[in-house]
Design a protein around this motif. Sequence first.
Motif: not given
Length: 254
Positions: A90-93, A101-102, A107-108
């Motif tokens: 859960x990287x914040x963006x 890429x995010x 999703x990967x």
Amino acid sequence: MFTSLAGRSVIVTGGSRGIGKGIARVFADAGASVLIVGRDLGVAQAAADEIGASAVAADISTVDGCRAVAEAAVERHGGIDVLCANAGIFPDRKLADLTEADVDEVFGTNVKGTIFAVQACTAALAASGHGRVILTSSITGPITGYPGWSHYGASKAAQLGFLRTAALELAPAKITVNAVLPGNVLTEGLNVLGEDYQRVMEASIPLRRLGTVEEIGNTCLFLATDEAAFITGQTIVVDGGQTLPETLEAIATA
């Protein structure tokens, strides 16, 4: 009294820390043979040693990685009874800053990792005669939103879209597919954000506290029991009532 799960083979992806580690601990305490899956073998093995499990390193965003996990579980524990597809990032963006890429990264792991893990384990789950698939989704995405997590929320909602059709396709093999949707849970990651953040989050929960990783694990444990054999394609929200109030005032006046 629920049927014992002692000796059953359980895979927990993303089981090295946080909610995954809590799930793994609950199953290990119930006597199950638990395989913790993580990207870093050292971290996964440390968690496994702590709770009495075994560990394997794999990239579950790939078909080959998921197949390797399934093969390891069958080799070490003689089969697969329960797959806890818990791995998630859960990287914040913020939306304006999101890159291709995010989105691919989230999703990967969160979506492809779920789909391919289930696919890789299906034959062994069917052979067990009481196969259980338990996904760790979230209230974020399926029910709520949070700034900076649009890609994460989308991935968690996607898991539930997958769940419903997977439950239909796997039902003839007596495999159930369900999901837990945690709210705010006290983990290592939350500790880093500090006490002030924690107090704010607690104030938004009617039960006035954060959940524990073991409480998520206990929900998963129930879904893995023989007594839960007639439950499939369903979601269980475990959030202390966080999604109930319309506003914080609703909590304050309760």
